[in-house]
Write a protein that holds these residues in place. Structure first.
Motif, PDB file in Angstrom:
ATOM      1  N   GLN A   1       1.138  -1.074  -0.371  1.00  0.00           N
ATOM      2  CA  GLN A   1       0.181  -0.134   0.238  1.00  0.00           C
ATOM      3  C   GLN A   1       0.994   0.954  -0.082  1.00  0.00           C
ATOM      4  O   GLN A   1       0.749   2.397  -0.343  1.00  0.00           O
TER       5      GLN A   1
ATOM      6  N   ARG B   1     -17.441   4.117  11.268  1.00  0.00           N
ATOM      7  CA  ARG B   1     -17.433   2.820  11.883  1.00  0.00           C
ATOM      8  C   ARG B   1     -18.797   2.365  12.622  1.00  0.00           C
ATOM      9  O   ARG B   1     -19.878   2.302  12.182  1.00  0.00           O
TER      10      ARG B   1
ATOM     11  N   HIS C   1     -15.904   2.530   2.268  1.00  0.00           N
ATOM     12  CA  HIS C   1     -14.832   1.848   3.452  1.00  0.00           C
ATOM     13  C   HIS C   1     -14.603   1.402   4.665  1.00  0.00           C
ATOM     14  O   HIS C   1     -14.188   0.065   5.289  1.00  0.00           O
TER      15      HIS C   1
ATOM     16  N   HIS D   1     -14.050  -1.819   6.963  1.00  0.00           N
ATOM     17  CA  HIS D   1     -13.628  -2.585   7.816  1.00  0.00           C
ATOM     18  C   HIS D   1     -14.074  -3.349   9.039  1.00  0.00           C
ATOM     19  O   HIS D   1     -13.968  -3.389   9.547  1.00  0.00           O
TER      20      HIS D   1
ATOM     21  N   SER E   1      -7.980   3.561   2.368  1.00  0.00           N
ATOM     22  CA  SER E   1      -7.754   4.710   3.840  1.00  0.00           C
ATOM     23  C   SER E   1      -8.148   3.637   4.758  1.00  0.00           C
ATOM     24  O   SER E   1      -8.627   3.120   4.481  1.00  0.00           O
ATOM     25  N   HIS E   2      -8.050   4.123   5.927  1.00  0.00           N
ATOM     26  CA  HIS E   2      -8.034   3.909   6.649  1.00  0.00           C
ATOM     27  C   HIS E   2      -8.977   4.945   8.226  1.00  0.00           C
ATOM     28  O   HIS E   2      -7.809   6.090   8.205  1.00  0.00           O
TER      29      HIS E   2
ATOM     30  N   LYS F   1      -9.136   5.729  12.130  1.00  0.00           N
ATOM     31  CA  LYS F   1      -8.392   5.660  13.796  1.00  0.00           C
ATOM     32  C   LYS F   1      -9.428   6.643  14.305  1.00  0.00           C
ATOM     33  O   LYS F   1     -10.476   7.536  14.204  1.00  0.00           O
TER      34      LYS F   1
END
Lengths: 224, 252
Positions: A119, B19, B133, B137, B221-222, B224
């Motif tokens: 990534q 989320r 996304h 997750h 994408s993540h 937090k």
């Protein structure tokens, strides 16, 4: 690198679309050789088979007759062409076909990720390519909200991100304004890639290529 | 096209981790859908109205959306009071409306509006792409998520294609009426859209193959969790938990 090395070699390639057997083949015993570093233009009337030729080269279609040699190897099956697709980048006529990810960054990173990059590496490549094309600010934009010219340049970025050795561009100037065409010319001229461009735009071809072929009646001939 | 209409604000709900918004929205919707105690439902109504206020959305827009929902519910009101068994309240001609039927229809109305308001406040405040996304997750199968992505991406293209075809009909003086010519032309339009979508799907697949696609998708994408996310999660869990205990423990 050896400049006279032939990297694309089509030998006696014929192609007929399914259900069209009564008609003339789109490509009829066609021969084409492209050496490393060569910049080739392709002209021909609508429906003369330019896109078909490109799709045969990428293994999206299979010839009815003839041989396709890329990088000195005969390519026949899907798995032969997988390697071809890593080294030859095809820019589609309609950018909406090419850009399918939600955001620009994801779309540009799609190719590198498929090639097994991590990534972080893929993101790094994405940023580099976008920067090289002067498109840094597009990274987080949504692909479906781009303008036609922006879509074409981003599509080119998605292809360049795979770091191909050969570029194949299918009507890259259609629907672009003069400034974007000029930008495209600069990008192509400053690259050291081998490329093959189909276009109706003679001026564009004369600025970007050194050999131009005409495709008509399923055969190629040097255009004057 | 009106995708992401509500997503452009900057309220607390807009900034919340998508989320947890999904988790709360799912829990809330399920509880409201099965609950039948008035106190529980009243809490739910207050909760969703509070969310709406926190999200600072245009109340007019939200109201317009609710109109669509209630158009369906109108049909329930035409049938439910007269077909549900129980104590008779009044009659129109040969039809008897029952008290239970009316209560049932009222409950459904309240429930659907409450759920829709909460979903608008929680989910519509996140761009749909980000939601996708977030879903991945949360371990939603990737096939479903990519279906969502492709839909969002190509809805626009299809819509444009539809507009172009419609315009092409209009400039040749097509005016829809109740006649065979109209039906035939409109079915050509739909048929053409289907064929074009099919062709486009094929070209997209080819473009993906050219870029080395082999059945695997990767996400970039993540998310937090921030402190505020945790705080809001706790508060909302408390409310949702309270609703559940009202329904199943306290008022049992």
């Amino acid at each position: 690198m050896d400049n006279s090395e032939v990297i694309i070699d089509l030998k006696g390639v014929s192609f007929v679309y399914h259900g069209n057997h009564s008609q003339r083949p789109v490509l009829d015993n066609l021969n084409l050789q492209i050496s490393r570093g060569q910049r080739v233009g392709l002209i021909g009337p609508n429906g003369s088979g330019k896109t078909t030729l490109f799709h045969l080269l990428m293994g999206l279609l299979r010839p009815n007759q003839g041989e396709i040699l890329v990088f000195g190897k005969k390519r026949q099956q899907e798995k032969d062409f997988r390697e071809v697709r890593e080294k030859i980048g095809l820019l589609f006529q309609d950018s909406d076909d090419q850009l399918f990810c939600p955001t620009v960054a994801e779309d540009v990173a799609f190719g590198p990720l498929n090639l097994g990059r991590t990534q972080d590496e893929a993101l790094e490549i994405t940023r580099q390519v976008l920067k090289r094309l002067g498109l840094e600010e597009f990274e987080d934009r949504l692909t479906y909200k781009l303008s036609g010219g922006e879509k074409r340049l981003i599509s080119l970025a998605t292809v360049l991100a795979m770091q191909p050795e050969v570029l194949v561009l299918d009507e890259p100037t259609t629907g672009l304004d003069e400034d974007t065409v000029e930008r495209l010319i600069q990008i192509l001229r400053s690259s050291d890639l081998t490329y093959l461009i189909a276009s109706h735009n003679r001026e564009f071809l004369s600025k970007t290529t050194d050999t131009v072929y005409r495709l008509a009646q399923g055969k190629l001939a040097r255009a004057t | 096209m009106h995708i992401d209409n509500f997503a452009s604000g900057d309220s607390l709900l807009h900034r919340l981790d998508p989320r947890l918004k999904i988790v709360i929205a799912v829990l809330f919707s399920v509880i409201v859908a099965v609950a039948d105690k008035s106190l529980c439902l009243a809490t739910a109504v207050c909760f969703s109205l509070a969310l709406l206020l926190i999200a600072r959305l245009s109340l007019r827009e939200v109201f317009l959306r609710l109109l669509v929902v209630n158009a369906f519910i109108l049909f329930l009101w035409l049938f439910l009071p007269f077909t549900y068994g129980g104590e008779k309240l009044f009659s129109i001609g040969p039809l008897d409306a029952t008290r239970d039927g009316i209560i049932y229809a009222l409950q459904i109305t309240v429930k659907s509006n409450t759920i829709v308001v909460a979903l608008i406040a929680l989910l519509a405040t996140t761009p749909i792409i980000t939601l996708g996304h977030a879903l991945s997750h949360l371990y939603v199968p990737s096939k479903l998520i990519h279906l969502l992505f492709f839909t969002v991406r190509y809805l626009q293209v299809l819509h444009l294609e539809y507009d172009r075809l419609r315009a092409a009909m209009k400039i040749r003086a097509f005016r829809p009426g109740t006649n065979l010519h109209t039906y035939r032309s409109l079915s050509y339009l739909i048929g053409m859209l289907l064929i074009k979508s099919f062709d486009r799907a094929d070209r997209i697949r080819k473009a993906m193959l050219c870029r080395g696609f082999h059945g695997e998708f990767y996400l970039l994408s993540h998310f937090k969790l921030q402190k505020i996310d945790v705080v809001m999660l706790l508060i909302m869990m408390l409310v949702v938990g309270g609703m559940a205990s009202l329904q199943w423990i306290i008022l049992k």
